[in-house]
Write a protein that holds these residues in place. Sequence first.
Motif, PDB file in Angstrom:
ATOM      1  N   MET A   1     -32.255  12.844 -34.567  1.00  0.00           N
ATOM      2  CA  MET A   1     -32.071  12.383 -33.199  1.00  0.00           C
ATOM      3  C   MET A   1     -31.128  13.328 -32.448  1.00  0.00           C
ATOM      4  O   MET A   1     -30.085  13.722 -32.987  1.00  0.00           O
ATOM      5  CB  MET A   1     -31.455  10.976 -33.191  1.00  0.00           C
ATOM      6  N   PRO A   2     -31.513  13.739 -31.192  1.00  0.00           N
ATOM      7  CA  PRO A   2     -30.629  14.601 -30.410  1.00  0.00           C
ATOM      8  C   PRO A   2     -29.360  13.861 -29.995  1.00  0.00           C
ATOM      9  O   PRO A   2     -29.385  12.660 -29.732  1.00  0.00           O
ATOM     10  CB  PRO A   2     -31.487  14.973 -29.196  1.00  0.00           C
ATOM     11  N   THR A   3     -28.300  14.561 -29.927  1.00  0.00           N
ATOM     12  CA  THR A   3     -27.030  13.964 -29.513  1.00  0.00           C
ATOM     13  C   THR A   3     -27.019  13.758 -28.003  1.00  0.00           C
ATOM     14  O   THR A   3     -27.864  14.313 -27.268  1.00  0.00           O
ATOM     15  CB  THR A   3     -25.870  14.861 -29.912  1.00  0.00           C
ATOM     16  N   THR A   4     -26.024  12.959 -27.545  1.00  0.00           N
ATOM     17  CA  THR A   4     -25.900  12.704 -26.105  1.00  0.00           C
ATOM     18  C   THR A   4     -25.652  13.998 -25.342  1.00  0.00           C
ATOM     19  O   THR A   4     -26.197  14.223 -24.258  1.00  0.00           O
ATOM     20  CB  THR A   4     -24.737  11.720 -25.850  1.00  0.00           C
ATOM     21  N   GLU A   5     -24.853  14.891 -25.962  1.00  0.00           N
ATOM     22  CA  GLU A   5     -24.553  16.172 -25.317  1.00  0.00           C
ATOM     23  C   GLU A   5     -25.811  17.016 -25.161  1.00  0.00           C
ATOM     24  O   GLU A   5     -26.019  17.664 -24.117  1.00  0.00           O
ATOM     25  CB  GLU A   5     -23.514  16.919 -26.150  1.00  0.00           C
ATOM     26  N   GLU A   6     -26.695  16.994 -26.178  1.00  0.00           N
ATOM     27  CA  GLU A   6     -27.926  17.775 -26.116  1.00  0.00           C
ATOM     28  C   GLU A   6     -28.879  17.230 -25.065  1.00  0.00           C
ATOM     29  O   GLU A   6     -29.553  17.985 -24.353  1.00  0.00           O
ATOM     30  CB  GLU A   6     -28.602  17.775 -27.484  1.00  0.00           C
ATOM     31  N   ILE A   7     -28.917  15.896 -24.943  1.00  0.00           N
ATOM     32  CA  ILE A   7     -29.791  15.275 -23.928  1.00  0.00           C
ATOM     33  C   ILE A   7     -29.330  15.640 -22.530  1.00  0.00           C
ATOM     34  O   ILE A   7     -30.131  15.977 -21.639  1.00  0.00           O
ATOM     35  CB  ILE A   7     -29.812  13.743 -24.117  1.00  0.00           C
ATOM     36  N   VAL A   8     -27.996  15.586 -22.301  1.00  0.00           N
ATOM     37  CA  VAL A   8     -27.446  15.929 -20.986  1.00  0.00           C
ATOM     38  C   VAL A   8     -27.739  17.393 -20.652  1.00  0.00           C
ATOM     39  O   VAL A   8     -28.119  17.735 -19.528  1.00  0.00           O
ATOM     40  CB  VAL A   8     -25.926  15.659 -20.959  1.00  0.00           C
ATOM     41  N   GLN A   9     -27.577  18.278 -21.672  1.00  0.00           N
ATOM     42  CA  GLN A   9     -27.839  19.698 -21.456  1.00  0.00           C
ATOM     43  C   GLN A   9     -29.296  19.948 -21.087  1.00  0.00           C
ATOM     44  O   GLN A   9     -29.595  20.744 -20.194  1.00  0.00           O
ATOM     45  CB  GLN A   9     -27.469  20.474 -22.729  1.00  0.00           C
ATOM     46  N   LYS A  10     -30.202  19.240 -21.776  1.00  0.00           N
ATOM     47  CA  LYS A  10     -31.626  19.418 -21.498  1.00  0.00           C
ATOM     48  C   LYS A  10     -31.974  18.932 -20.100  1.00  0.00           C
ATOM     49  O   LYS A  10     -32.721  19.588 -19.361  1.00  0.00           O
ATOM     50  CB  LYS A  10     -32.449  18.664 -22.539  1.00  0.00           C
ATOM     51  N   ASP A  11     -31.433  17.776 -19.695  1.00  0.00           N
ATOM     52  CA  ASP A  11     -31.699  17.255 -18.343  1.00  0.00           C
ATOM     53  C   ASP A  11     -31.165  18.218 -17.287  1.00  0.00           C
ATOM     54  O   ASP A  11     -31.779  18.410 -16.229  1.00  0.00           O
ATOM     55  CB  ASP A  11     -31.047  15.883 -18.180  1.00  0.00           C
ATOM     56  N   PHE A  12     -30.000  18.815 -17.584  1.00  0.00           N
ATOM     57  CA  PHE A  12     -29.411  19.764 -16.640  1.00  0.00           C
ATOM     58  C   PHE A  12     -30.320  20.990 -16.458  1.00  0.00           C
ATOM     59  O   PHE A  12     -30.538  21.452 -15.340  1.00  0.00           O
ATOM     60  CB  PHE A  12     -28.028  20.186 -17.168  1.00  0.00           C
ATOM     61  N   GLU A  13     -30.860  21.509 -17.565  1.00  0.00           N
ATOM     62  CA  GLU A  13     -31.760  22.677 -17.497  1.00  0.00           C
ATOM     63  C   GLU A  13     -33.039  22.349 -16.742  1.00  0.00           C
ATOM     64  O   GLU A  13     -33.553  23.171 -15.977  1.00  0.00           O
ATOM     65  CB  GLU A  13     -32.084  23.153 -18.913  1.00  0.00           C
ATOM     66  N   VAL A  14     -33.574  21.146 -16.963  1.00  0.00           N
ATOM     67  CA  VAL A  14     -34.787  20.726 -16.257  1.00  0.00           C
ATOM     68  C   VAL A  14     -34.533  20.646 -14.759  1.00  0.00           C
ATOM     69  O   VAL A  14     -35.355  21.072 -13.937  1.00  0.00           O
ATOM     70  CB  VAL A  14     -35.272  19.373 -16.798  1.00  0.00           C
ATOM     71  N   GLU A  15     -33.379  20.141 -14.377  1.00  0.00           N
ATOM     72  CA  GLU A  15     -33.045  20.014 -12.962  1.00  0.00           C
ATOM     73  C   GLU A  15     -32.892  21.397 -12.315  1.00  0.00           C
ATOM     74  O   GLU A  15     -33.379  21.637 -11.194  1.00  0.00           O
ATOM     75  CB  GLU A  15     -31.745  19.220 -12.806  1.00  0.00           C
ATOM     76  N   ILE A  16     -32.227  22.308 -13.039  1.00  0.00           N
ATOM     77  CA  ILE A  16     -32.045  23.658 -12.512  1.00  0.00           C
ATOM     78  C   ILE A  16     -33.401  24.351 -12.317  1.00  0.00           C
ATOM     79  O   ILE A  16     -33.653  24.990 -11.291  1.00  0.00           O
ATOM     80  CB  ILE A  16     -31.158  24.495 -13.461  1.00  0.00           C
ATOM     81  N   GLN A  17     -34.294  24.204 -13.308  1.00  0.00           N
ATOM     82  CA  GLN A  17     -35.622  24.826 -13.194  1.00  0.00           C
ATOM     83  C   GLN A  17     -36.411  24.239 -12.042  1.00  0.00           C
ATOM     84  O   GLN A  17     -37.125  24.953 -11.331  1.00  0.00           O
ATOM     85  CB  GLN A  17     -36.393  24.628 -14.516  1.00  0.00           C
ATOM     86  N   ALA A  18     -36.274  22.894 -11.819  1.00  0.00           N
ATOM     87  CA  ALA A  18     -36.971  22.250 -10.711  1.00  0.00           C
ATOM     88  C   ALA A  18     -36.479  22.783  -9.372  1.00  0.00           C
ATOM     89  O   ALA A  18     -37.261  23.009  -8.443  1.00  0.00           O
ATOM     90  CB  ALA A  18     -36.784  20.736 -10.790  1.00  0.00           C
ATOM     91  N   ARG A  19     -35.171  23.002  -9.259  1.00  0.00           N
ATOM     92  CA  ARG A  19     -34.630  23.550  -8.019  1.00  0.00           C
ATOM     93  C   ARG A  19     -35.117  24.983  -7.782  1.00  0.00           C
ATOM     94  O   ARG A  19     -35.409  25.374  -6.653  1.00  0.00           O
ATOM     95  CB  ARG A  19     -33.091  23.518  -8.081  1.00  0.00           C
ATOM     96  N   ILE A  20     -35.164  25.752  -8.870  1.00  0.00           N
ATOM     97  CA  ILE A  20     -35.656  27.142  -8.755  1.00  0.00           C
ATOM     98  C   ILE A  20     -37.111  27.152  -8.277  1.00  0.00           C
ATOM     99  O   ILE A  20     -37.489  27.917  -7.388  1.00  0.00           O
ATOM    100  CB  ILE A  20     -35.524  27.879 -10.099  1.00  0.00           C
ATOM    101  N   ASP A  21     -37.941  26.299  -8.892  1.00  0.00           N
ATOM    102  CA  ASP A  21     -39.359  26.231  -8.498  1.00  0.00           C
ATOM    103  C   ASP A  21     -39.508  25.801  -7.049  1.00  0.00           C
ATOM    104  O   ASP A  21     -40.358  26.322  -6.313  1.00  0.00           O
ATOM    105  CB  ASP A  21     -40.098  25.265  -9.414  1.00  0.00           C
ATOM    106  N   ALA A  22     -38.690  24.839  -6.616  1.00  0.00           N
ATOM    107  CA  ALA A  22     -38.767  24.359  -5.233  1.00  0.00           C
ATOM    108  C   ALA A  22     -38.369  25.455  -4.257  1.00  0.00           C
ATOM    109  O   ALA A  22     -38.994  25.638  -3.210  1.00  0.00           O
ATOM    110  CB  ALA A  22     -37.866  23.134  -5.062  1.00  0.00           C
ATOM    111  N   GLU A  23     -37.311  26.209  -4.597  1.00  0.00           N
ATOM    112  CA  GLU A  23     -36.865  27.280  -3.716  1.00  0.00           C
ATOM    113  C   GLU A  23     -37.905  28.409  -3.669  1.00  0.00           C
ATOM    114  O   GLU A  23     -38.150  28.992  -2.607  1.00  0.00           O
ATOM    115  CB  GLU A  23     -35.521  27.821  -4.205  1.00  0.00           C
ATOM    116  N   ARG A  24     -38.508  28.708  -4.813  1.00  0.00           N
ATOM    117  CA  ARG A  24     -39.553  29.738  -4.851  1.00  0.00           C
ATOM    118  C   ARG A  24     -40.734  29.330  -3.974  1.00  0.00           C
ATOM    119  O   ARG A  24     -41.296  30.146  -3.234  1.00  0.00           O
ATOM    120  CB  ARG A  24     -40.012  29.976  -6.292  1.00  0.00           C
TER     121      ARG A  24
END
Length: 595
Positions: A1-24
């Motif tokens: 099972m992923p730790t809470t820290e790993e889940i937060v990190q993954k959500d953060f990366e997904v959000e950053i990628q979504a912002r990049i795609d939107a700006e592009r």
Amino acid sequence: MPTTEEIVQKDFEVEIQARIDAERARLRAEAGLARMREFKKPIERTFTGPERDYVTILFGGLTWKHEEMIKAVFHGSGYLCENIPTPVVDDFQAGKEFGNNGQCNPTYFTVGNLVRHLQKLEQQGQTRQQIIDNYVFFTAGSCGPCRFGMYEAEYRFALQNAGFDGFRVLLFQQTDGIKAASGEPGLKFSVDFGMGMLNALNLGDVINELVYQVRPFEVNKGETDRVIRESVKTLTDTLRDRKRWHIMDAAPAWAKPHLEKNKKLTGISCTLGKIGHNLYGKEYIDALHTCRDSINAIEVDRFRVKPVIKITGEFWAQTTEGDGNFNMFAFLEKEGAQVLVEPIATWIAYMMFVAKEGAKARADAEAPYRDPKWYEVKKRVANDLKVLKKTSGLSAGSVMWNYFYHRTIKHMGDTAHHLIPQKELSRLAHPFYHQLARGGEGYMEVGKNVYYTVNHLCHMVLALKPFGCMPSTQSDGVQSRVVNKFKDMIFLPIETSGEGEVNAHSRVQMALAEAKSKARAEFDGVLQKTGRSLDELREYVDAHPHLKRALYKVPHHEGVAGTAAQFVLHVSDLMQKDKAYRPRTATPTPILQVA
């Protein structure tokens, strides 16, 4: 099972990628690029086997000698085939009208040539759909730092603009040998077809060189062209009509049952037999000798002093015989020069050499084992075997290619020039131009310029290339350093296009005047060295008519380039050795010593 820290990190990366795609997406929309799609090569209708009975293959772009030979092979293999006429200036204009801007003139000439040929078919009564259904175009393809890699797309674009959208273009990749890039079953590369094409290219090259070797010295004007046309017809009739060899026809009766049972043995025997028949068959060899004897019967006068002009440059510009290179060969002969043309065989030998040397250069990067230790014998052997596997086939192909080309020369009188070893051209060019620098003729333009100069095989090198051709421009930049090193070199680059013929001819005339002076000085020096007059030499030749034959082989003397100068030295040597002639020579007057 992923730790809470790993889940937060993954959500953060997904959000950053979504912002990049939107700006592009926002930036693309502002630039008007939101609807752009990735380019995909259009799917072309195939050329199938059943269509062979009514679909005509079109091709062109070479000399008429090569094209007649190739057409004969196509016809002999069961294909309908036509060669397109030599391109003219009107084709160049049509290429510019229907094609893209910024292409080189070989593109405009060849593309416009095809478009205008199809338009002529339409004017003769065929509909555009009939033309699209009943014709295909066969051409070469490539890739790399040259617009030659865009030819296929350019053909399609121009055909579409001219109203022939859907017309089929069969591509022959220079990197794939005889493997058609289209892979269409309608065009099969059988043993007979492959060997026929080998013979066609070799014969086209040798006949083409013999034309320019004999015609400047012919005694009866027009005889060379007449004999060559008759010879080409003899050869094309042979290539087209010769019986196709098969093991079941040639095998003795007792062997046929065994061959019928063993299909693998039949296939191998048939392949080897076809190769032997195409290359060594009596019908083929007899045709070569018939043509050789016809050409040899032409009477020539080799005492005519003519500068030897070696032609180099971009492949198409140095090969074509029409408006595409300002009709340069005919102009040079009219101005009193002897033209030394380049065979297509050199280009094929170059491709094999570069492929082999490229494989060697990439050996370390592509090795199964990186940097094996000195004691890791198995790994080192595995690396060496991989390189050997890639290069051995190319080495064998190069040896065979040279052998069969030189064999054709031998059967056609043995006076055409042999292929220069690519390793030697590469060695001579390498201080100025790297052997693996790709594009156009690569190192060959520089290598041939140095080779023909240092070996005194010509008086001037004329490089023909398209206007704005990048590889040729690179070569010309290097040639300035080459010319500075070899002070006696006469080198002239000419950029060809649809216009500017008068200016190009004027530049050639100026350089040709220097080459003529060089040839005349060479001839006078040789004549003086022999101590004989020209009248004496002519008298000897008149008494020995075989010396006037077109294919009489004059030995090469080191340091002498001109045909007339070579002939003077040879005749003088013959006179010196001729016992029947010696008594007729004047006895030297003894010198009286005064006491």
